[in-house]
Design an enzyme around this catalytic site. Structure first.
Site, PDB file in Angstrom:
ATOM      1  N   LYS B  55       0.814  -1.215   0.000  1.00  0.00           N
ATOM      2  CA  LYS B  55       0.000   0.000   0.000  1.00  0.00           C
ATOM      3  C   LYS B  55       0.849   1.268   0.000  1.00  0.00           C
ATOM      4  O   LYS B  55       0.387   2.340  -0.404  1.00  0.00           O
ATOM      5  CB  LYS B  55      -0.910   0.017   1.234  1.00  0.00           C
ATOM      6  CG  LYS B  55      -1.955  -1.091   1.233  1.00  0.00           C
ATOM      7  CD  LYS B  55      -3.168  -0.704   0.396  1.00  0.00           C
ATOM      8  CE  LYS B  55      -4.272  -1.744   0.520  1.00  0.00           C
ATOM      9  NZ  LYS B  55      -5.459  -1.370  -0.265  1.00  0.00           N
ATOM     10  N   SER B 306       1.739  -9.743   0.134  1.00  0.00           N
ATOM     11  CA  SER B 306       1.281  -8.357   0.067  1.00  0.00           C
ATOM     12  C   SER B 306       1.539  -7.530   1.324  1.00  0.00           C
ATOM     13  O   SER B 306       1.672  -6.311   1.233  1.00  0.00           O
ATOM     14  CB  SER B 306      -0.207  -8.338  -0.264  1.00  0.00           C
ATOM     15  OG  SER B 306      -0.911  -9.199   0.605  1.00  0.00           O
TER      16      SER B 306
END
Lengths: 317, 317
Positions: B55, B306
């Site tokens: 992110k 991730s």
């Protein structure tokens, strides 16, 4: 081989020998940990090494130093820790047996790790005497070579490749290099390499207060026995090796101790801030830096994260 | 901006823009995981990214795409997850405020993470309506720019830099690239980059069975709502974005689902074998490969890990 016989040339030769079999591990850092510590920390990630610990380096070097005839008869050790798994992996490359003597009460996860790398396990009673006599019988019967976990020149030279790699990875040189100290293989090897390659870097051993034989030995300049060690850092409860002790006396600046709560705090910091699974033994260097903050304030500090083999169903918090 | 407007050129520009602020994350692999999976897996370690998740890429790119005037008034979002921390970090580089709307019942660890990066938190009731109206009020009052977590071209282009890096890091190209899919920012961005740079690589989305709106949308070619998601992978419970959906339709080969036990198994494997802390959302790609073993047998498979933001006091096993 006398202590002075482990030199930077041995470590360079070891690095060439083991290169095809081990990882060149990354150096990582964390802004948030630096802010908490008040210095600039460079973590050498040996938890990402083969078998999850720097022990892969020494075991591979020792195996690769055997003659062809010795190698053919296999290798042996008594250990329930990372060295056993590392030796099993090293032997597997050459299709020779690794005989591992383990106490009957060894944790299932350690037994599984040694088996995963193809080690042939012999169980014995959980006493030092039983381990040694079982190992002796095994070696006599099979002709296997005993590869001790730390008190051995080839093992120390292999562990020293950690610092040789660091010297190539870090520019400028760090002010300090900290490694954990149990038997002293990693600390002794790294101290020899650092003295030769990074002469301005001071090497410090980091030890649990509950297993402080290395600090007592270092400060008295007299080898001291390990008595009833108690420490969350299970990899560091072993007694300091003799050859290791002599090298440490010659090349290390100091040995600093920290208690278990500090080690657990440092372990959690690395897990949460760096997203790295490390075993408590690997956190002792960071714990020392946090607890002796003034000594390291504003400095550039390399720390070896020595391993990541921890039972994730039994965390120390 | 129409879906087709997110191109490899946008992703290349994003990579240049964010380079000073994010890590080039390593690609790691594990012999033992490969043996279990029956294929050759290359893990892109975005858990080692700034703020512990990919992110950071999209948030930085979106912030850097603002005009000087917009930037000066700050940025805002509603999120209790990794995007909020990433946006707070991105804003901090420029000394501008990041207004983060969080539900009153957000976990303390998430609140602490956003605060650690300097985010200004506004709490609201834990309903979607309350979050949106609180955010709207905030933006109206401060002039801050709303940076959504995934349904936004600049955010998607930023997340796509993950695959652009992979294309530079991997030679030969992998047969497959798997990323988790929640809102679809990572999957859409990586699919656009992969189509352009690794045309022989097939991109597959990995989704929890309990939050399978992306799979339903993809297979019906019709955007489908997310209804009452239930999944251990808390980062993937969000609804698929509209722009993301269109890009995924154009560039993704398939979306495969796995249940929670498979996700937990894969999470544990990465912790124990690779010594990496990952959150369950990050393990969904590996879980898919293990569960659909025939599809990937003998192939070279890249998987994006991730993120690594997990409460280590509340592990899912």
């Amino acid at each position: 081989m006398p202590g002075s016989a482990v030199t930077i040339d041995h470590i360079r030769a070891a690095a060439g020998r083991i290169a095809p079999y081990v990882h060149r591990t990354p150096v990582l850092s964390s802004r948030l940990i630096n802010a908490e510590a008040g210095c600039d920390i460079l973590f050498k990630c040996e938890n990402l090494q083969k078998v999850g610990a720097f022990k892969a380096r020494g075991a591979h070097n020792a195996v690769l130093c055997l003659t062809r005839e010795q190698l053919a008869r296999g290798v042996a050790t008594h250990s329930s820790g990372n060295h056993a798994a590392a030796l099993a992996l090293a032997a597997s490359h050459f299709g020779v047996p690794a005989y591992i003597v383990m106490p009957e009460n060894a944790p299932a996860s350690k037994v599984a790790a040694v088996r995963a790398y193809g080690g042939a396990i012999t169980f014995c009673e959980s006493t030092q005497a039983a381990r040694e006599s079982t190992l002796q019988d095994l070696c006599a019967r099979t002709g296997a070579s005993f590869i001790p976990p730390y008190d051995h020149a080839d093992v120390i030279a292999g562990q020293g490749t950690t610092a040789l790699e660091l010297a190539e990875q870090l520019d400028p040189a760090p002010d300090f290099l900290l490694t954990p100290v149990g038997g002293g293989g990693l600390l002794a090897g790294c101290a020899v390499a650092t003295r030769a390659l990074l002469p301005s870097t001071r090497v410090i051993g980091a030890e649990p207060a509950g297993a402080d034989d290395a600090q007592r030995s270092f400060r008295s300049r007299q080898w001291q026995a390990q008595a009833a060690p108690e420490a969350v850092a299970d990899g560091l409860r072993t007694a300091l090796g003799q050859l290791n002790f002599r090298l440490i006396l010659d090349h290390v600046e100091d040995i600093l101790c920290v208690d278990d709560p500090a080690i657990i705090h440092a372990t959690r910091l690395v897990w949460t801030r760096m997203k790295l699974v490390i075993e408590p033994s690997a956190a002792v260097g960071l714990a020392v830096v946090l607890q002796h903050a003034q000594r390291f304030a504003g400095k550039r500090v390399a720390i070896v994260l020595s391993g990541g083999n921890v039972d994730i169903d039994k965390l120390p918090w």
